[in-house]
Enzyme design. Structure first.
Site, short mmCIF file in Angstrom:
data_model
loop_
_atom_site.label_atom_id
_atom_site.label_comp_id
_atom_site.label_asym_id
_atom_site.label_seq_id
_atom_site.Cartn_x
_atom_site.Cartn_y
_atom_site.Cartn_z
N TYR A 179 12.63 34.46 13.45
CA TYR A 179 11.73 33.30 13.37
C TYR A 179 11.62 32.73 11.94
O TYR A 179 11.99 33.38 11.00
CB TYR A 179 10.39 33.55 14.04
CG TYR A 179 9.46 34.65 13.57
CD1 TYR A 179 9.59 35.31 12.37
CD2 TYR A 179 8.39 35.00 14.40
CE1 TYR A 179 8.68 36.29 12.00
CE2 TYR A 179 7.47 35.99 14.03
CZ TYR A 179 7.63 36.62 12.82
OH TYR A 179 6.73 37.58 12.45
N GLU A 180 11.15 31.51 11.85
CA GLU A 180 11.16 30.75 10.59
C GLU A 180 12.57 30.56 10.07
O GLU A 180 12.81 30.54 8.87
CB GLU A 180 10.32 31.43 9.52
CG GLU A 180 8.91 30.93 9.27
CD GLU A 180 8.55 29.54 9.71
OE1 GLU A 180 9.25 28.59 9.27
OE2 GLU A 180 7.57 29.38 10.45
N GLY A 181 13.53 30.44 10.97
CA GLY A 181 14.93 30.25 10.56
C GLY A 181 15.65 31.59 10.52
O GLY A 181 15.30 32.46 9.74
#
Lengths: 249, 596
Positions: free
Chosen positions: B437-439
């Site tokens: 998550y968050e890239g």
């Protein structure tokens, strides 16, 4: 009513204490220190009494080296109004601390002193009692509940086998037991505010107190390592061992 | 003991590597002298250890629950949250104008590390709230700020970020949620969002959702996405709560880890449209997200560090207690497994990686403070360039390494590590989301080779390499085998990073597929060498402190031994990674796609 609370700096309760290799004491260099848990309870009690309106000002006092200021700041972050630091690098025993606190209590003209019942480092359980005697005040130790009733305090004491309800006339010294309250966690804004609260620094000399130790520590050693147990064959053998080997029944 | 914050290492890193003393001289940080920081760290440790850590396993086993649109968090979480907010921790880094404490990033980083290590699932709610606060601070109107920020900073209300849709994950250009003007200045939202962390819960009376959506005339792709604020309960002009908004939690996900954190599917506008208000200007939503991306990615990077610390503490505890086998060097006595050389190797690897991650993250945190507060514009720009370059490293490398460390933690426990009851398996499962998550790591690596290296022709990286080389002068003054070994391996590591970085800078415009195929290895290379750089600085500081007879000798000797281990076991791999970066791309691409 003005209240004085005593706060002692001890090895953090979560740290495993180690005896110095030369047996002269417990290693405190580079060990995490914190406020004595019973002193936290004492401080919490004072703050609650202030929140309830029966206390007007809380003065936290700590005796010891420069680093004790951190412990005072903790008390200030919990809600004490100001601090008194009796600064000394000398070894302080309960009688010396009682004398120092007596002189602070008289100087500040407090009506009530709340201390922890004992400190977790050397478990003396003496300072509160000595202080009450030196001041000539009432005392109520091992408190698990405190209620202000005019010129009197109603205190519930935890004694062997039950609870004892006493009334003591103010001024008084009360020592806090474990179940008196659950100390709060200091809030972040109060930690920041504590930095700006005043701390007076005094010395034993200025207070005219001789802190020379009266007790001499001969030796400090680790408790013996626990030996492996055995399985007994029968109840009879267990009873026999308890009777003859352990000699406890 | 389930968790205690590693305060001694935190303070060492803050003081010796991240320049804590310099912080107080930056404008607005005057209140952050050592004594206050010490008190804040001590009290945060107490809260994390006593309140949050014991709930971690409960969160894992009891999980967040959903029924008829209502989400119930695991037992104890709500009370802990209310105490967390009441004690003022929610606003630690926020603007004092809205009731925050305005603490520097360096201090909040250490505190956040504690929340995340103690209870990752719990920590996500304040993290998302802080992201939403930042979005409103940056682009909200004055009226929006007044309406939402005080209650969000105090923690009375929480915030969420609604980006992902089922067809729009890493590719946000595919967002379909629609926002139609209602004619009164507000908009009506319709659509469905997934993966919304704490999108619904029982902590607070209101939840403030920030939502990416398209207006009717918006252009296709990334340039047609706008940012909206949509509260769960509409807020009246006097601040009181009004009608329930047309937003419903359809379900929560069943996940591999972070079970205590509700991951929600949110449906907007089932009854005609959820009321929402535009934040900033139309069609600039993604751009606003990018401004906040550094903070969000940095925060997730800390999760890798935090879980590594927690897994390490658990592994050490077990290795000391578990008696198994005899000393390989002889003797009849059964010994604790910490005596066995390979268990030591694993523990050292966990410790060294964790300390390296902490050092890198805190140094980057401190640079963020300088980038925002330094009085000199040149210093601000220099620090910002360093931060921008390092964010993909803190995010990508720390989370990949956090996974490695959590996995080693299971290994140290042997068969018991595979048993849930032992508790270390949870760290392994919880860590797994952090590289996603968050890239994802690939997205971070893509950012690294593109925006951070390709776009400026490798200048920022070259400046970093130069700074690392400058340390050699100091290392050369040190005596002893540990320092000399570290010095030699750091020099080789830095040279490897320079080769890898130069290759990417040169090839980025020419052979993009091959460069991209080597982008994650480059990210790892950079993480490994940055970790080595900081461990070399730590070794230097420890030797100097020892020479000056200042501090805990046991800690300082351990720091030197740990740095030496890092050099011999981790930093030594830099050259291999550089080879992969430079020559490995072709092998990734050679095989026919149909052969998979």
């Amino acid at each position: 009513m003005k209240v004085l609370v005593g706060v002692k700096r001890v090895i953090d309760a979560n740290v495993k204490a180690r005896v110095k290799s030369d047996g002269t004491g417990v290693e405190t260099a580079n060990v995490k220190m914190a406020m004595n848990p019973f002193c936290e309870i004492a401080t919490e009690q004072a703050v609650r009494m202030k929140e309830a309106g029966s206390v007007t000002e809380i003065i936290a006092a700590s005796c010891g080296p420069a680093a004790n200021v951190e412990t005072l700041r903790t008390a200030l972050a919990m809600g004490a109004d100001r601090g008194v630091h009796v600064q000394t690098d000398a070894e302080l025993q309960p009688l010396a601390i009682a004398k120092l606190l007596k002189s602070v209590a008289e100087k500040e003209q407090v009506q009530l002193v709340i201390l922890g019942k004992q400190a977790i480092d050397n478990d003396f359980n003496q300072t509160g009692q000595m202080l009450a005697a030196l001041l000539g005040w009432s005392q109520a130790t091992f408190a698990s509940a405190i209620e202000v009733a005019g010129e009197w305090l109603k205190v519930t004491r935890e004694v062997d086998g039950g609870l004892e309800h006493v009334e003591v006339k103010l001024p008084a010294v009360v020592t806090a037991d474990l179940r008196l309250n659950e100390p709060r966690y200091a809030s972040l804004p109060n930690i920041m505010k504590a930095k700006k609260k005043p701390i007076d620094t005094l010395t034993p000399d200025a207070l005219g107190v001789d802190v020379t130790p009266r007790l001499k520590t001969l030796k400090v050693s680790e408790p013996p390592a626990r030996k492996a147990g055995i399985k007994v064959e029968s109840v009879a053998q267990l009873v026999d061992k308890l009777k003859n080997e352990a000699q406890v029944i | 003991m389930s968790y205690r914050a590693p305060l001694q290492d935190m303070r060492f890193v803050m003081q010796e590597l991240a320049g804590l003393d310099r912080l107080a001289s930056l404008p607005g940080f005057g209140d952050t002298g050592g004594e206050v920081v010490d008190a804040v760290l001590d009290e945060a440790d107490r809260f994390a250890s006593d309140i949050l850590a014991p709930l971690n396993r409960i969160g894992d086993t009891e999980r967040a629950r959903w029924q008829d649109g209502v989400v119930t968090t695991p037992p104890g979480f709500r009370d802990a949250y209310l105490r967390f907010a009441e004690n003022g921790w929610n606003g630690i880094g926020c603007d004092p104008e809205y009731g925050g404490q305005g603490m520097p990033k360096l201090v909040t980083t250490a505190v956040y590390e504690m929340w995340k290590a103690a209870n990752l699932s719990f920590s996500l709610c304040p993290m998302l709230t802080s992201g939403a606060i930042e979005a409103l601070m940056l682009r909200g109107s004055d009226a929006q700020k007044q309406m939402y920020l005080h209650n969000m900073v105090s923690g009375k209300w929480t915030g969420t970020m609604n980006l992902t849709e089922s067809q729009a994950g890493s590719d946000l250009a595919a967002v379909r949620t629609r926002a139609v003007p209602a004619g009164d200045g507000s908009y009506r939202l319709t659509g469905q969002k997934i993966f919304i962390t704490y999108g619904e819960h029982d902590y607070t009376e209101n939840i403030i959702h920030l939502v990416l959506a398209r207006t009717p005339d918006a252009p296709e792709g990334v340039k047609g996405i706008s940012l909206f604020v949509a509260p769960k309960f509409l807020v009246r002009a006097d601040g009181s709560l009004g009608a329930r908004n047309d937003i419903r939690c359809l379900s929560i996900e069943h996940k591999l880890g972070i079970h205590g954190s509700p991951t929600c599917v949110l449906s907007y506008g089932e009854q005609g449209g959820a009321t929402a208000y535009l934040v900033g200007e139309e069609n600039r939503g993604l751009e606003y997200m990018f401004i906040m991306m550094n903070a969000a990615r940095f925060a997730v990077g800390l999760e890798g560090l935090a879980i590594a610390e927690r897994a390490y503490q658990k592994a050490v505890q077990y290795a000391r207690e578990r008696i198994q086998g005899t000393d390989i060097a002889g003797g009849k006595d059964k010994v604790a497994i910490v005596r066995h050389p390979d268990v030591r190797r694993m523990l050292m690897r966990m410790k060294a990686q964790t300390e390296a991650m902490r050092a890198v993250a805190y140094v980057v945190a401190s640079a963020q403070d300088a980038a925002s507060r330094h009085p000199d514009a040149g210093e601000r720009a220099r620090n910002q360039a360093f931060v921008d370059l390092m964010i993909p490293i803190v995010k990508g490398w720390s989370t990949e390494t956090g996974n490695e460390v959590a996995s080693l933690g299971v290994q140290v426990h042997g068969g018991m590590g595979f048993i849930e009851e032992t508790g270390t398996a949870q760290f392994f499962r919880d860590a797994r989301i952090t590289t996603i998550y968050e890239g994802t790591t690939a997205i971070q690596a893509n950012d690294l080779i593109g925006r951070k290296i390709g776009r400026d022709g490798g200048r920022a990286l070259a400046a970093l390499v130069q700074e690392m080389r400058a340390l050699d002068v100091d290392l050369a003054t040190l005596t002893g085998a540990d320092a000399q070994r570290m010095r030699a391996l750091l020099a080789r590591g830095v040279a490897a990073l320079e080769r890898g970085g130069r290759h990417v800078a040169e090839q980025y415009g020419k052979n993009i597929r091959a460069v991209a195929a080597g982008s994650v290895p480059l990210l790892q290379l950079m993480g490994v060498v940055c970790g080595g750089w900081q461990m070399a600085r730590a070794l230097l500081a420890a030797q100097r402190r020892l020479a000056a007879d200042g501090g805990d000798r046991g800690f300082l000797h351990a720091k030197i031994a740990t740095a030496r281990f890092y050099a011999d076991h981790v930093l030594v791999g830099a050259e291999a990674l550089a080879e992969t970066v430079i020559d490995g791309g072709d092998a990734v691409l050679a095989m026919d796609e149909a052969a998979f």
